[in-house]
Scaffold this motif. Structure first.
Motif: not given
Length: 334
Positions: A127-154
């Motif tokens: 059963n539910g007790l209560g909702t709390l806060y937004p769970e943010t979907i974060q795609i984490v990388t670093t500047a040196k990876s060169g990844i700038k978009s989801v398409a770059d993950l391929k």
């Protein structure tokens, strides 16, 4: 002879006193085992296990706060335990290995309906007790990876969340919007901590992390690396929400992880679920303790946890004890 008689009487009285004290002690101990030490209420349980997530996420520190609040309000011992988070937590409640759990609203829906990763394995005691806060979907990388978009993950080595986790489901659905699947990546199933460690040591290029921001594991990475959160394009966000309506647009504000601009992504809601077997009185007191003591939550997300928002996104049946609390507050689902 008289002295012996008196001595025997005294011995018998002492034995009788010990026996009566022992009987009384047993009864008191039994009462203590069934009744709460704080106000004498009988909650039918002496210990609560709160299933959270990994130590690098948001669930675990919040779980520790909630455990203390519940114990203070009810006297019932409560403990936050680490786990594989959302999906695993539903299974833990189903098996009776946890009584309270953090999860995402989408995962609670899947569990309740017996769909997605719960196909044929419906969880029918939550059963539910209560909702709390937004769970943010974060795609984490670093500047040196060169990844700038989801398409770059391929073709890149990417952590898509632990097997069976809510993060994995989010990763699959977002990749779908870009005509990709996890098979198009060199996918790894890692915890948040292991994901950020892998990015730091160069064994993976990026990671999907679904958690409240700022996320401890990502903050740790940002202390040594130039962290980049990969944005989602507006049309992809709209398409995702149209197909999976439990998502909502979310903005990660500038300054988070050192970013110099706001970033658009999506989120689901974090929520608390409880075993339907918990008594109404206990869940009422738990709900009250959490939502009336948010100022005592030692985490940035505490500012977002409010009773008036606690039924937003609630897609499963509310526990009667929680419903009683929200009814008293005049709060209802939209």
């Amino acid at each position: 002879m008289k002295n012996k008689s008196l001595l025997l009487s005294a011995v018998l009285m002492l034995v009788l006193s010990i026996v009566l004290a022992a009987c009384g002690g047993d009864k008191k101990a039994g009462d203590s085992g069934n009744k709460n030490d704080k106000n004498g209420s009988d909650y039918g349980i002496k210990f609560l296990s709160i299933a959270t997530g990994g130590t690098g996420g948001t669930y675990y520190p919040l779980g520790g706060n909630f455990a203390n609040m519940i114990k203070d309000a009810t006297g019932v011992e409560a403990n936050a335990t680490t786990s594989g988070a959302s999906a695993e937590n539903m299974t833990l409640i189903q098996k009776g290995e946890a009584e309270v759990a953090f999860t995402q609203t989408d995962i609670a829906t899947y569990a309740n309906e017996g769909t997605m990763m719960f196909n044929g394995k419906k969880v029918d005691n939550i059963n539910g007790l209560g909702t709390l806060y937004p769970e943010t979907i974060q795609i984490v990388t670093t500047a040196k990876s060169g990844i700038k978009s989801v398409a770059d993950l391929k073709g890149k080595t990417v952590s898509v969340g632990e097997a069976g986790s809510g993060t994995l489901a989010n990763a699959e659905q977002i990749l779908e919007m870009y005509d990709l699947t996890v098979d198009d990546l060199k996918a790894r199933n890692l915890s948040f901590d292991d994901s950020t460690t892998g990015i730091q040591d160069g064994t993976i290029h990026a990671a999907f992390i679904t958690a409240g921001t700022p996320t401890g594991a990502v903050e740790g990475l940002a202390a040594t690396e130039d962290v980049v959160i990969v944005p989602l394009e507006s049309d992809k966000i709209d398409a995702l929400i149209e197909k999976y309506p439990y998502y909502a647009k979310e903005t990660i504000p500038s300054g988070t992880y050192g970013a110099d601009a706001d970033l658009e992504t999506v989120a689901v809601q974090a929520m608390l679920v409880v075993s339907s077997e918990l008594t109404d009185d206990l869940v009422y007191e738990m709900t009250k303790a959490i939502f009336e003591n948010t100022d005592k939550i030692g985490h940035a997300k505490g500012k977002l946890i409010k009773a008036e928002n606690a039924l937003d996104g609630m897609a499963i049946e509310l526990h009667p004890g929680a419903k009683k609390y929200f009814d008293e507050k005049g709060i209802s689902a939209e």
